[in-house]
Design a protein around this motif. Structure first.
Motif, PDB file in Angstrom:
ATOM      1  N   GLU A 150       0.847  -1.189   0.000  1.00  0.00           N
ATOM      2  CA  GLU A 150       0.000   0.000   0.000  1.00  0.00           C
ATOM      3  C   GLU A 150       0.880   1.235   0.000  1.00  0.00           C
ATOM      4  O   GLU A 150       1.904   1.278   0.698  1.00  0.00           O
ATOM      5  CB  GLU A 150      -0.884   0.027   1.254  1.00  0.00           C
ATOM      6  N   VAL A 151       0.510   2.254  -0.760  1.00  0.00           N
ATOM      7  CA  VAL A 151       1.257   3.511  -0.769  1.00  0.00           C
ATOM      8  C   VAL A 151       1.035   4.206   0.570  1.00  0.00           C
ATOM      9  O   VAL A 151      -0.107   4.420   0.992  1.00  0.00           O
ATOM     10  CB  VAL A 151       0.804   4.416  -1.932  1.00  0.00           C
ATOM     11  N   VAL A 152       2.131   4.550   1.240  1.00  0.00           N
ATOM     12  CA  VAL A 152       2.033   5.268   2.514  1.00  0.00           C
ATOM     13  C   VAL A 152       2.428   6.734   2.352  1.00  0.00           C
ATOM     14  O   VAL A 152       1.985   7.580   3.118  1.00  0.00           O
ATOM     15  CB  VAL A 152       2.859   4.582   3.624  1.00  0.00           C
ATOM     16  N   VAL A 153       3.265   7.034   1.348  1.00  0.00           N
ATOM     17  CA  VAL A 153       3.647   8.419   1.056  1.00  0.00           C
ATOM     18  C   VAL A 153       4.169   8.473  -0.370  1.00  0.00           C
ATOM     19  O   VAL A 153       4.753   7.504  -0.870  1.00  0.00           O
ATOM     20  CB  VAL A 153       4.698   8.949   2.067  1.00  0.00           C
ATOM     21  N   ARG A 154       3.952   9.609  -1.021  1.00  0.00           N
ATOM     22  CA  ARG A 154       4.549   9.846  -2.345  1.00  0.00           C
ATOM     23  C   ARG A 154       4.797  11.332  -2.490  1.00  0.00           C
ATOM     24  O   ARG A 154       4.089  12.148  -1.896  1.00  0.00           O
ATOM     25  CB  ARG A 154       3.699   9.294  -3.472  1.00  0.00           C
TER      26      ARG A 154
END
Length: 99
Positions: free
Chosen positions: A83-87
């Motif tokens: 899962e993307v947690v930061v970008r």
């Protein structure tokens, strides 16, 4: 996930992912210039594993510093469930290779 799981401050998650990417991308380079489009995704909890990946978006020659250029990267931090947690996007001044 247990109900007693402790959420991690998103800015700590960002700092951790930035630190992971600096070692590979810009540690020997020049100064950090900018960060844009910082977005937080899934919450990170105590015990989660976070990894970082980056891609080069653009590069251009610096007009003010001969032999240097500006590189822009997109970095994404993901947890163990992918899962993307930061970008975010960031740019650095970087020494250019001799022609």
């Amino acid at each position: 996930m247990e109900s007693a799981a402790i959420p991690i401050n998103p800015m700590l998650v960002y700092s951790t992912v930035l630190g992971l990417s600096v070692e590979d991308l810009s540690e020997a380079g020049g100064p950090f210039l900018d960060i844009e489009d910082l977005e937080f995704g899934a919450t990170v909890y105590d015990g989660d594993t976070v990894r970082a990946s980056s891609v080069v978006l653009a590069r251009k020659t610096s007009r003010s510093r001969p032999g240097w250029g500006v590189v822009e990267w997109a970095t994404t931090g993901r947890n163990q469930r992918d899962e993307v947690v930061v970008r975010y996007r960031r740019s650095n001044l970087s020494r250019m290779r001799p022609e």
